[in-house]
Design a protein around this motif. Structure first.
Motif, PDB file in Angstrom:
ATOM      1  N   GLN A  47       0.841  -1.209   0.000  1.00  0.00           N
ATOM      2  CA  GLN A  47       0.000   0.000   0.000  1.00  0.00           C
ATOM      3  C   GLN A  47       0.875   1.257   0.000  1.00  0.00           C
ATOM      4  N   ARG A  80       2.774   1.668  -3.613  1.00  0.00           N
ATOM      5  CA  ARG A  80       1.987   2.138  -4.747  1.00  0.00           C
ATOM      6  C   ARG A  80       1.835   3.666  -4.701  1.00  0.00           C
ATOM      7  N   TYR A 121     -16.360   1.107  -9.486  1.00  0.00           N
ATOM      8  CA  TYR A 121     -15.312   1.631  -8.611  1.00  0.00           C
ATOM      9  C   TYR A 121     -14.851   0.590  -7.584  1.00  0.00           C
ATOM     10  N   ILE A 122     -15.704  -0.346  -7.222  1.00  0.00           N
ATOM     11  CA  ILE A 122     -15.223  -1.451  -6.374  1.00  0.00           C
ATOM     12  C   ILE A 122     -14.141  -2.213  -7.148  1.00  0.00           C
ATOM     13  N   GLY A 175     -10.902  -0.269  -7.092  1.00  0.00           N
ATOM     14  CA  GLY A 175     -10.194  -0.421  -5.818  1.00  0.00           C
ATOM     15  C   GLY A 175      -9.540  -1.788  -5.706  1.00  0.00           C
ATOM     16  N   GLU A 229      -9.438   9.769 -13.495  1.00  0.00           N
ATOM     17  CA  GLU A 229     -10.757  10.366 -13.766  1.00  0.00           C
ATOM     18  C   GLU A 229     -10.628  11.532 -14.741  1.00  0.00           C
ATOM     19  N   ARG A 260      -1.971  12.073   3.399  1.00  0.00           N
ATOM     20  CA  ARG A 260      -3.207  11.499   3.934  1.00  0.00           C
ATOM     21  C   ARG A 260      -3.555  12.197   5.245  1.00  0.00           C
ATOM     22  N   PHE A 261      -4.851  12.369   5.482  1.00  0.00           N
ATOM     23  CA  PHE A 261      -5.277  12.836   6.798  1.00  0.00           C
ATOM     24  C   PHE A 261      -4.905  11.748   7.815  1.00  0.00           C
ATOM     25  N   LEU A 281      -9.623  10.222   9.797  1.00  0.00           N
ATOM     26  CA  LEU A 281     -10.370   9.513   8.743  1.00  0.00           C
ATOM     27  C   LEU A 281     -11.198   8.367   9.285  1.00  0.00           C
ATOM     28  N   VAL A 292      -6.994   4.240   5.117  1.00  0.00           N
ATOM     29  CA  VAL A 292      -6.339   5.553   5.048  1.00  0.00           C
ATOM     30  C   VAL A 292      -5.529   5.691   3.768  1.00  0.00           C
ATOM     31  N   LEU A 293      -4.868   4.624   3.356  1.00  0.00           N
ATOM     32  CA  LEU A 293      -3.969   4.693   2.193  1.00  0.00           C
ATOM     33  C   LEU A 293      -4.699   4.565   0.856  1.00  0.00           C
ATOM     34  N   THR A 294      -6.003   4.389   0.890  1.00  0.00           N
ATOM     35  CA  THR A 294      -6.785   4.328  -0.347  1.00  0.00           C
ATOM     36  C   THR A 294      -6.523   5.570  -1.201  1.00  0.00           C
ATOM     37  N   PRO A 295      -6.269   5.372  -2.502  1.00  0.00           N
ATOM     38  CA  PRO A 295      -6.143   6.548  -3.366  1.00  0.00           C
ATOM     39  C   PRO A 295      -7.519   7.167  -3.631  1.00  0.00           C
ATOM     40  N   SER A 316      -9.484  10.685  -5.847  1.00  0.00           N
ATOM     41  CA  SER A 316      -9.298  11.690  -6.891  1.00  0.00           C
ATOM     42  C   SER A 316      -8.766  12.982  -6.262  1.00  0.00           C
ATOM     43  N   LEU A 326      -8.109  13.938  -2.336  1.00  0.00           N
ATOM     44  CA  LEU A 326      -8.902  14.760  -1.398  1.00  0.00           C
ATOM     45  C   LEU A 326      -9.523  13.983  -0.232  1.00  0.00           C
ATOM     46  N   GLN A 327      -9.697  12.671  -0.390  1.00  0.00           N
ATOM     47  CA  GLN A 327     -10.245  11.834   0.706  1.00  0.00           C
ATOM     48  C   GLN A 327     -11.579  12.392   1.242  1.00  0.00           C
ATOM     49  N   GLN A 344     -15.505   7.729  -4.651  1.00  0.00           N
ATOM     50  CA  GLN A 344     -14.208   7.629  -3.961  1.00  0.00           C
ATOM     51  C   GLN A 344     -14.314   6.646  -2.795  1.00  0.00           C
ATOM     52  N   ILE A 377     -13.918   3.135  -3.906  1.00  0.00           N
ATOM     53  CA  ILE A 377     -12.525   2.683  -4.117  1.00  0.00           C
ATOM     54  C   ILE A 377     -12.010   2.108  -2.805  1.00  0.00           C
TER      55      ILE A 377
END
Lengths: 216, 216
Positions: free
Chosen positions: A13, A16, A143-144, A147, A164, A206-207, A212, B41-44, B46, B49-50, B141, B144
């Motif tokens: 993770q 990437r 979108y699933i 991911g 996008e 990342r927040f 999050l 948290v590490l999910t990308p 667009s 912006l999360q 998002q 994802i």
């Protein structure tokens, strides 16, 4: 099933990133690519309906035609593989029936025994009141798959760039999607990062986890 | 990064299924769960912006309150963890600015140097013409993240059940989401399958790869 470790997952993770510069000379080995296609196929979807198709753009001229409609982002032509996620603009009774038939055949049960499932799908997807939500719902399912693909690619050491930034109407036109009841919702370029892509080493933004993820 | 093999990936993808019956006595080890939260948290997303929050419902009474609004599906109360994916109903200039500030701090660059990024986000997310699309975009998002989580969980040997079968307005009310500018878009129960869940051994229903994946 032999699980991987938490550390292996997190390493992938963190490794990437949204690759901007691909090495245009380096293909993805066939076996690896086949596993990623199978990953797309095995994506879970609501009701299991799979209301999407994945277009792998092998034709280089076609990629060139798409390029200007993706703000000339080089991933479109440089990446080893370029996938357009096309979601159904509508779900018809025919598609629901085809899926119910597939369930019956795969699980060796009668179509009649699936009347409840069919009714639930028809109730949500064919009703006038909810019809306008259908293209949003099919896009969510796609979108699933995105991911899933991004995570799977990272674990196999394949770089990827979700995208996008393209004009869906132009992609649809170039790829002839409306005639198939499909529309491009998101894309993904895959391959291997070029040496010196400055984004590869940029710290991830990342927040914090406690912002999050909220425990309630 | 030490990649896994294609076979490991496919084994995990085939092992996973939408778990209906969880073992209510078996927790997810803390280290494994922490890795899954970090995965979220590490999910990308667009622009990075999360535009979402992940609510982990630890409180058992709260889960009981959600249960009737999820068609009494037992995963809501039986699974070791239950996550509600809450997407922003709107994106404000303030949120964009907070994110730009986070980029500047994380990457040690000036806010001024990010004016282009800020302009792109504002152009898409604050414009009157595109505002109605924003909640659909934030939901995408979040999906994802769902795809990422499902794949990550499978690889760690954790069972999961993605869930759209709930009443978002009721979940929002119970969880107080509207006051936070959020709405529940999808859920995921995670834990370990109960012995004898008949769905665990049911053959997977998927359209053939050459139907779902089109090479052009």
């Amino acid at each position: 099933m032999n699980p991987i470790t938490s550390q292996q997952l997190l390493d992938a993770q963190n490794w990437r990133y949204a690759t901007k510069n691909f090495d245009p000379t380096r293909p993805i080995p066939d076996e690896t690519w086949a596993a990623l296609e199978q990953t797309l196929v095995l994506t879970p979807s609501s009701f299991g309906l799979q209301p999407y198709r994945f277009l792998v753009i092998d034709n280089k001229e076609l990629r060139q035609k798409l390029l200007p409609h993706a703000w000339n982002q080089r991933q479109v032509v440089d990446a080893a593989r370029f996938v357009v996620f096309a979601a159904r603009t509508d779900v018809t009774a025919q598609e629901i029936d085809a899926y119910v038939q597939l369930v019956a055949t795969t699980r060796d049960v009668s179509v009649d025994s699936l009347a409840g499932l069919r009714g639930m799908m028809a109730g949500m997807l064919l009703a006038e009141a909810t019809k306008s939500f259908v293209p949003h719902w099919t896009a969510r399912q796609a979108y699933i798959a995105l991911g899933n693909l991004l995570t799977a690619a990272a674990l196999l050491g394949v770089d990827a760039s979700p995208m996008e930034g393209f004009v869906p109407a132009e992609f649809d036109r170039v790829l002839g999607l409306p005639a198939q009841g499909l529309t491009a919702v998101v894309c993904c370029a895959l391959g291997y990062r070029a040496a010196g892509d400055k984004y590869a080493t940029a710290p991830k933004v990342r927040f914090p986890v406690n912002e999050l993820v909220n425990h309630v």
